[in-house]
Scaffold this motif. Structure first.
Motif, short mmCIF file in Angstrom:
data_model
loop_
_atom_site.label_atom_id
_atom_site.label_comp_id
_atom_site.label_asym_id
_atom_site.label_seq_id
_atom_site.Cartn_x
_atom_site.Cartn_y
_atom_site.Cartn_z
N GLN A 58 -25.49 46.69 14.73
CA GLN A 58 -25.80 45.50 15.51
C GLN A 58 -24.77 45.38 16.62
N PHE A 59 -25.06 44.50 17.59
CA PHE A 59 -24.16 44.29 18.71
C PHE A 59 -23.79 42.83 18.81
N THR A 60 -22.51 42.59 19.11
CA THR A 60 -22.04 41.26 19.48
C THR A 60 -21.51 41.40 20.90
N GLY A 61 -22.30 40.99 21.86
CA GLY A 61 -21.97 41.31 23.25
C GLY A 61 -22.03 42.82 23.41
N LEU A 84 -9.59 43.08 12.51
CA LEU A 84 -10.52 42.27 11.75
C LEU A 84 -11.28 43.15 10.77
N GLY A 85 -11.49 42.67 9.54
CA GLY A 85 -12.24 43.43 8.55
C GLY A 85 -12.87 42.52 7.53
N GLY A 86 -13.89 43.03 6.85
CA GLY A 86 -14.58 42.25 5.82
C GLY A 86 -15.97 41.86 6.26
N VAL A 130 -19.63 40.55 9.97
CA VAL A 130 -20.98 40.92 10.37
C VAL A 130 -21.66 39.72 11.04
N ASN A 131 -21.15 38.52 10.74
CA ASN A 131 -21.64 37.29 11.35
C ASN A 131 -21.28 37.30 12.83
N GLN A 166 -17.46 52.42 14.31
CA GLN A 166 -18.09 53.51 13.58
C GLN A 166 -17.96 53.32 12.07
N VAL A 167 -16.86 52.72 11.63
CA VAL A 167 -16.64 52.45 10.21
C VAL A 167 -17.27 51.10 9.88
N PRO A 168 -18.08 51.01 8.84
CA PRO A 168 -18.68 49.71 8.49
C PRO A 168 -17.63 48.64 8.31
N VAL A 169 -17.89 47.46 8.88
CA VAL A 169 -16.90 46.38 8.82
C VAL A 169 -16.85 45.76 7.43
N GLY A 170 -17.93 45.89 6.65
CA GLY A 170 -17.97 45.34 5.30
C GLY A 170 -17.47 46.34 4.28
N ASP A 171 -17.95 46.21 3.03
CA ASP A 171 -17.44 47.05 1.95
C ASP A 171 -17.80 48.52 2.10
#
Length: 763
Positions: free
Chosen positions: A373-376, A709-711, A715-716, A739-744
């Motif tokens: 997904q994109f945020t800006g 930032l992580g966690g 994703v919000n 490239q690395v998932p921000v969640g778990d």
């Protein structure tokens, strides 16, 4: 005449790199040879010095679309001369399969050239579903061992016909050593019960057209397909799949079809059309004028929809025939791994699918669809799977390491020789089938990469199946705290060296003090960390059960939030919430909190989202982890609202966000009839303000000015946007995983980064 050796590292096998080298050398009039050696590409080149320098430069600048060149090295050759030998492409050297770690090419969606042939009645591969070339097609999902040659893939059972063999052997052809190359005469065949080929395809099209659900054998596993515009069939798919309210992904024919459904930015458009073909989460178009039909049950109550374009010729043929958006979701029951074996797929999906469109090419490795997904302009990877994994990411390591991952959204990581391979998304390690899928995938990727870990990093939580697995392995083990892994993953991806300030917001993770964390401010480097801030704690009535019952979490915050000097919301403000709950359940939860029975305390940002969603009537119960937060973000929309009250206090040597004033103000404004959307927006803004306050206090005490930032909370999109804006206003450098998932899904990469740093510090 100059003779030089060249050595190319990166993803350079299985992507048409040797024919590219051949064409480049021939265009420059150079002699020599090229071969796959030890997972790299090597060779010799002879000719004028300037031409050789141009040759070396073009190996990076003009590489094939699927290649990822990390390094091109020219060295002197022992050979003194090479005259009029031409340029040759040599086969893989024997014994490569036992050599150093290698990089496995991910699967790639059908290229434009193959798509043109698929639709050309004059082409011999006209309407052939398995069309591919060196620029596209299956890779990681069919590789059984390395080096990457046809005999070491699941295509070995399909001997090449004369025409395909000629293309395969011709260095000037784009199918030169395209290992999955095939045609209707010699390749895989579609099947639907006793029907084959075009008849099988027509039967599947007819089933979907008449409101059926089809199990389709895709690249990395079975998929379930139905008409995305039919609310009855989509609801039936939910019932059969036991899906609850979690959104479905929708496949559309092309960018134009996607644009009729959603608003698409330049970055989103590029991601949709990229070779990895991820699912891209997009904002749904408002109004009915230009919006193509899409059943509300696809993404119930949410303003965003996950769209993606066809990945294979088979998908294109389906969409060409049906001319409508299709739900294309993983072929499994909820919480189970995606099916890849034909017999097991039929057994698992017999009560879900009305028919099976399958084929006789085996799937070696399980890969679900990637999600971004994109945020800006900021791209966030939600799920790293087909098309992205297992392509390597940079990571400095002294000796091979592995990260075992977390419990939810599980991945593992293998790292050696300056690169880390994040394994494919497994899902939630909740049961034996998913656990078995993880261990099988780990063993296979370990064999393919040649990485034999000397050290295994794992989470602190003893209840995680990944931790239990790690404890059984005969390796040195390094425990890594959950939230340190989150922010270390971000730091490692961006190459941050030294100290940084980590902000880790998620559901739950075990802290080093034995309590549950989830709203953390850390001063860290890749080796270790110091906790400097957190959210106030609140009880979770029923422990893990509270995750599925946000109303319980809300009661925990209202009745048992940490005493930090702020009064809890007045009972008359909470009455509207408590009166709508089941009286017996509410009484039970009250008793649990009062007696502190099965009520672990947590400083969790994710659970605070759950509590607020429940208080606003958006989610008393949920069907998937994170649903309450998703609904709260959806309710906030694009609203602008006055922030809620917040307070940051000093407690036990830490800066603590006291959520009691925030909840009290929320309930007061709810009592005053403020719309739910405004209150949801106000909560997001308040959390961003509280975060900026916590960070500012840490920086004032000497914390670094680089923030990672992580966690999963990030994703919000609204939270991420507001947090970044406020931290940038403080003059801080703000980073988030791309490239690395921000969640778990990124935890394993962070674990590997921490383990590598600690090993480096032992010198």
């Amino acid at each position: 005449m100059t003779v030089r050796r060249f050595h190319v590292e990166g993803i350079v096998q299985g992507v048409g790199f040797r024919p590219f080298v051949y064409r480049t050398a021939a265009a420059l009039g150079l002699d020599g040879w090229v071969a796959n050696v030890n997972g790299h590409v090597e060779g010799e080149v002879a000719g004028p010095t300037r031409a050789i320098e141009q040759f070396a430069a073009r190996l990076s600048t003009d590489a094939p679309a699927l290649a990822r060149v990390r390094r091109v090295q020219l060295t002197d050759s022992a050979r003194q001369a090479m005259h009029d030998t031409g340029f040759q492409v040599r086969l893989s050297a024997p014994g490569d399969s036992d050599a150093a770690p290698r990089e496995i090419p991910p699967d790639a969606a059908i290229c434009d050239a193959c798509l043109s042939e698929l639709r050309d009645p004059r082409d011999r591969r006209y309407r052939y579903p398995f069309i591919n070339c060196t620029d596209c097609g299956p890779r990681a999902t069919i590789i059984e061992s390395l080096p990457y040659d046809r005999i070491r893939t699941t295509m070995r059972r399909f001997p090449l016909c004369t025409a395909c063999a000629a293309e395969y052997a011709d260095p000037g052809d784009r199918r030169f050593h395209a290992e999955p190359v095939a045609c209707p005469l010699c390749g895989p065949t579609l099947a639907w019960e006793k029907l084959r080929g075009e008849e099988a395809l027509r039967a599947a099209v007819k089933s979907v057209d008449e409101g059926g659900i089809v199990a389709l054998k895709g690249l990395g596993g079975y998929q379930l397909v139905c008409d995305a515009g039919d609310p009855v069939v989509v609801a039936e798919l939910r019932r059969r799949k036991r899906r609850g309210a979690k959104p479905f992904a929708v496949m559309v024919r092309d960018i134009a079809a996607a644009a009729r459904l959603a608003q698409i930015s330049a970055g989103e458009r590029q991601a949709l059309a990229a070779p990895e073909r991820p699912v891209v989460l997009l904002s749904r178009r408002r109004g009915r004028g230009r919006t193509a039909p899409l059943a509300p049950e696809v993404h119930p109550g949410l303003p965003r929809v996950g769209l993606f374009l066809p990945t294979t010729g088979l998908h294109h043929l389906l969409l060409d025939s049906l001319a409508r958006p299709l739900v294309v979701t993983s072929g499994n029951l909820s919480d189970e791994p995606i099916a890849i074996d034909d017999e097991k797929a039929r057994a698992a999906l017999v009560g879900v699918a009305d028919g099976f469109l399958t084929h006789d090419r085996p799937i070696r490795s399980r890969y679900d669809d990637s999600v971004v997904q994109f945020t800006g302009r900021t791209r966030i990877t939600v799920r790293r799977a087909r098309g992205l994994a297992p392509a390597p990411l940079p990571l400095a390591v002294r000796q091979p390491v592995a990260g075992a991952g977390a419990q939810l959204k599980h991945t593992f990581t293998l790292a050696a020789d300056g690169r880390a391979h994040i394994g494919p998304h497994t899902g939630d390690l909740a049961d034996l089938p998913t656990y078995d899928a993880f261990t099988a995938s780990y063993a296979h990727l370990k064999e393919l990469t040649g990485i034999e870990p000397a050290v295994l990093a794992h989470d602190l939580h003893p209840g995680y199946l990944s931790t239990q697995w790690a404890m059984e392995q005969p390796l040195r083990r390094i425990p890594v705290q959950h939230h340190h892994a989150h922010v270390a993953a971000c730091a490692a991806e961006h190459g941050v060296r030294g100290r940084f300030l980590g902000v880790a917001y998620d559901g739950l993770g075990l802290g080093d003090d034995g309590t549950l964390w989830g709203g953390e401010i850390l001063v860290a480097d890749r080796c270790g960390y110091r906790r400097v801030g957190r959210f106030a704690t609140a009880p979770l009535p029923g422990g893990d059960a509270a995750v599925r019952h946000p109303s319980r979490t809300a009661l925990g915050h209202l009745l048992g939030c940490e005493a930090l000097g702020s009064p809890r919301p007045y009972p008359w403000l909470t009455r509207a919430f408590t009166d709508r709950l089941d009286p017996a359940e509410a009484a039970t939860v009250r008793a649990m909190i009062a007696r502190d029975v099965n009520c672990p305390r947590a400083s969790s940002a994710g659970r605070l989202f759950d509590a607020v969603a429940a208080l606003l009537g958006l989610a008393d119960q949920v069907s998937y982890e994170g649903e309450a937060a998703v609904r709260l973000e959806a309710a906030a929309g694009e609203e602008h609202a006055v922030p809620l009250a917040h307070r940051v206090v000093r407690a036990q040597g830490l800066w603590v966000y006291d959520s009691a004033p925030t909840l009290a103000d929320l309930l007061q404004r709810q009592h005053d009839r403020e719309p739910v959307g405004l209150l949801a927006a106000a909560f997001h803004s308040t959390l961003a303000i509280a975060t900026a306050d916590l960070v500012a206090r840490a920086v004032a005490e000497g914390a670094p000015r680089t923030v990672c930032l992580g966690g999963g909370c990030f994703v919000n999109r609204r939270l991420l946007t507001e947090v970044k804006r406020r931290l940038h206003a403080q003059g801080l450098r703000v980073l988030v995983g791309g490239q690395v998932p921000v969640g778990d899904g990124g935890i394993s990469y962070g674990q590997a980064a921490v383990a590598a740093a600690r090993l480096a510090g032992e010198r």
